[in-house]
Design a protein around this motif. Structure first.
Motif, PDB file in Angstrom:
ATOM      1  N   MET A 169      -0.910  -7.631   4.347  1.00  0.00           N
ATOM      2  CA  MET A 169      -0.434  -7.565   3.001  1.00  0.00           C
ATOM      3  C   MET A 169      -1.085  -6.365   2.305  1.00  0.00           C
ATOM      4  N   SER A 170      -0.277  -5.711   1.535  1.00  0.00           N
ATOM      5  CA  SER A 170      -0.753  -4.522   0.846  1.00  0.00           C
ATOM      6  C   SER A 170      -1.472  -4.906  -0.445  1.00  0.00           C
ATOM      7  N   SER A 171      -2.673  -4.458  -0.569  1.00  0.00           N
ATOM      8  CA  SER A 171      -3.380  -4.677  -1.834  1.00  0.00           C
ATOM      9  C   SER A 171      -3.884  -3.358  -2.401  1.00  0.00           C
ATOM     10  N   ALA A 172      -3.555  -2.264  -1.755  1.00  0.00           N
ATOM     11  CA  ALA A 172      -4.010  -0.963  -2.223  1.00  0.00           C
ATOM     12  C   ALA A 172      -3.466  -0.640  -3.606  1.00  0.00           C
ATOM     13  N   ARG A 173      -2.330  -1.231  -3.954  1.00  0.00           N
ATOM     14  CA  ARG A 173      -1.758  -0.960  -5.277  1.00  0.00           C
ATOM     15  C   ARG A 173      -2.689  -1.391  -6.402  1.00  0.00           C
ATOM     16  N   HIS A 174      -3.616  -2.288  -6.090  1.00  0.00           N
ATOM     17  CA  HIS A 174      -4.545  -2.763  -7.115  1.00  0.00           C
ATOM     18  C   HIS A 174      -5.698  -1.796  -7.356  1.00  0.00           C
ATOM     19  N   PHE A 175      -5.736  -0.721  -6.596  1.00  0.00           N
ATOM     20  CA  PHE A 175      -6.778   0.290  -6.774  1.00  0.00           C
ATOM     21  C   PHE A 175      -6.211   1.598  -7.307  1.00  0.00           C
ATOM     22  N   ARG A 176      -4.889   1.682  -7.445  1.00  0.00           N
ATOM     23  CA  ARG A 176      -4.253   2.916  -7.913  1.00  0.00           C
ATOM     24  C   ARG A 176      -3.696   2.717  -9.314  1.00  0.00           C
ATOM     25  N   ASP A 178      -2.010   5.467 -10.807  1.00  0.00           N
ATOM     26  CA  ASP A 178      -1.001   6.497 -11.017  1.00  0.00           C
ATOM     27  C   ASP A 178       0.285   6.272 -10.222  1.00  0.00           C
ATOM     28  N   GLN A 179       0.458   5.117  -9.618  1.00  0.00           N
ATOM     29  CA  GLN A 179       1.653   4.842  -8.824  1.00  0.00           C
ATOM     30  C   GLN A 179       2.800   4.450  -9.755  1.00  0.00           C
ATOM     31  N   ASN A 180       4.004   4.944  -9.460  1.00  0.00           N
ATOM     32  CA  ASN A 180       5.125   4.618 -10.339  1.00  0.00           C
ATOM     33  C   ASN A 180       5.581   3.179 -10.109  1.00  0.00           C
ATOM     34  N   PRO A 181       6.177   2.573 -11.112  1.00  0.00           N
ATOM     35  CA  PRO A 181       6.580   1.164 -11.024  1.00  0.00           C
ATOM     36  C   PRO A 181       7.575   0.866  -9.909  1.00  0.00           C
ATOM     37  N   ALA A 182       8.451   1.805  -9.595  1.00  0.00           N
ATOM     38  CA  ALA A 182       9.425   1.570  -8.528  1.00  0.00           C
ATOM     39  C   ALA A 182       8.724   1.408  -7.178  1.00  0.00           C
ATOM     40  N   GLN A 183       7.729   2.234  -6.914  1.00  0.00           N
ATOM     41  CA  GLN A 183       6.976   2.129  -5.666  1.00  0.00           C
ATOM     42  C   GLN A 183       6.163   0.836  -5.639  1.00  0.00           C
ATOM     43  N   THR A 184       5.584   0.476  -6.758  1.00  0.00           N
ATOM     44  CA  THR A 184       4.824  -0.772  -6.843  1.00  0.00           C
ATOM     45  C   THR A 184       5.745  -1.956  -6.570  1.00  0.00           C
ATOM     46  N   ALA A 185       6.940  -1.938  -7.136  1.00  0.00           N
ATOM     47  CA  ALA A 185       7.905  -3.022  -6.906  1.00  0.00           C
ATOM     48  C   ALA A 185       8.268  -3.120  -5.429  1.00  0.00           C
ATOM     49  N   LYS A 186       8.469  -1.978  -4.773  1.00  0.00           N
ATOM     50  CA  LYS A 186       8.780  -1.988  -3.337  1.00  0.00           C
ATOM     51  C   LYS A 186       7.657  -2.626  -2.536  1.00  0.00           C
ATOM     52  N   GLU A 187       6.420  -2.294  -2.874  1.00  0.00           N
ATOM     53  CA  GLU A 187       5.280  -2.873  -2.167  1.00  0.00           C
ATOM     54  C   GLU A 187       5.200  -4.381  -2.382  1.00  0.00           C
ATOM     55  N   ILE A 188       5.409  -4.814  -3.608  1.00  0.00           N
ATOM     56  CA  ILE A 188       5.345  -6.245  -3.899  1.00  0.00           C
ATOM     57  C   ILE A 188       6.469  -6.976  -3.169  1.00  0.00           C
ATOM     58  N   GLU A 189       7.676  -6.416  -3.186  1.00  0.00           N
ATOM     59  CA  GLU A 189       8.804  -7.041  -2.505  1.00  0.00           C
ATOM     60  C   GLU A 189       8.554  -7.123  -1.003  1.00  0.00           C
ATOM     61  N   ALA A 190       7.933  -6.106  -0.423  1.00  0.00           N
ATOM     62  CA  ALA A 190       7.591  -6.150   1.002  1.00  0.00           C
ATOM     63  C   ALA A 190       6.566  -7.247   1.271  1.00  0.00           C
ATOM     64  N   ASP A 191       5.605  -7.410   0.370  1.00  0.00           N
ATOM     65  CA  ASP A 191       4.612  -8.479   0.517  1.00  0.00           C
ATOM     66  C   ASP A 191       5.272  -9.852   0.446  1.00  0.00           C
ATOM     67  N   ILE A 192       6.248 -10.007  -0.450  1.00  0.00           N
ATOM     68  CA  ILE A 192       6.969 -11.277  -0.558  1.00  0.00           C
ATOM     69  C   ILE A 192       7.693 -11.580   0.749  1.00  0.00           C
ATOM     70  N   THR A 193       8.387 -10.597   1.276  1.00  0.00           N
ATOM     71  CA  THR A 193       9.116 -10.767   2.534  1.00  0.00           C
ATOM     72  C   THR A 193       8.177 -11.130   3.671  1.00  0.00           C
ATOM     73  N   ASN A 194       7.070 -10.423   3.771  1.00  0.00           N
ATOM     74  CA  ASN A 194       6.114 -10.680   4.846  1.00  0.00           C
ATOM     75  C   ASN A 194       5.452 -12.050   4.713  1.00  0.00           C
ATOM     76  N   SER A 195       5.137 -12.447   3.510  1.00  0.00           N
ATOM     77  CA  SER A 195       4.516 -13.760   3.288  1.00  0.00           C
ATOM     78  C   SER A 195       5.467 -14.886   3.659  1.00  0.00           C
ATOM     79  N   ARG A 196       6.721 -14.746   3.259  1.00  0.00           N
ATOM     80  CA  ARG A 196       7.722 -15.773   3.596  1.00  0.00           C
ATOM     81  C   ARG A 196       7.918 -15.867   5.109  1.00  0.00           C
ATOM     82  N   ARG A 197       7.984 -14.713   5.764  1.00  0.00           N
ATOM     83  CA  ARG A 197       8.159 -14.698   7.221  1.00  0.00           C
ATOM     84  C   ARG A 197       6.975 -15.394   7.897  1.00  0.00           C
TER      85      ARG A 197
END
Length: 70
Positions: A1-8, A10-29
Motif C-alpha cells: 500500500m502506498s503511503s508516500a503521499r502522506h510525506f509529500r 506538492d503532489q497534485n490532487p489527481a495523482q493523489t486520487a489515483k494513488e488512493i484508488e489503487a490502494d482501495i483496489t489492492n485492499s479489496r483484492r
C-alpha cells in the motif's frame, strides 16, 4: 500500500486520487484473497484499511485531505 503521499505536500490532487484508488483496489483484492484462504482476521484488517482509504478519498474530494506526516 502506498503511503508516500502522506510525506509529500506538492503532489497534485489527481495523482493523489489515483494513488488512493489503487490502494482501495489492492485492499479489496487482498481482503477477498484472505477470506478465500480462511484468514478472516487478516481479511478484517484489510477491510478496515479499505474503509480508511475510502475516507481518505472522501476527504480529498471535499478538499479537506492533508498529508499526515508532511
Amino acid at each position: 500500500m502506498s503511503s508516500a503521499r502522506h510525506f509529500r505536500t506538492d503532489q497534485n490532487p489527481a495523482q493523489t486520487a489515483k494513488e488512493i484508488e489503487a490502494d482501495i483496489t489492492n485492499s479489496r483484492r487482498a481482503q477477498r484473497e484472505l477470506q478465500a484462504a480462511g484468514q478472516h482476521r487478516l481479511a478484517e484488517t484489510m477491510r478496515a484499511a479499505t474503509d480508511e482509504h475510502l475516507d481518505e478519498l472522501a476527504e480529498l474530494d471535499a478538499g479537506t485531505w492533508t498529508p499526515k506526516h508532511a
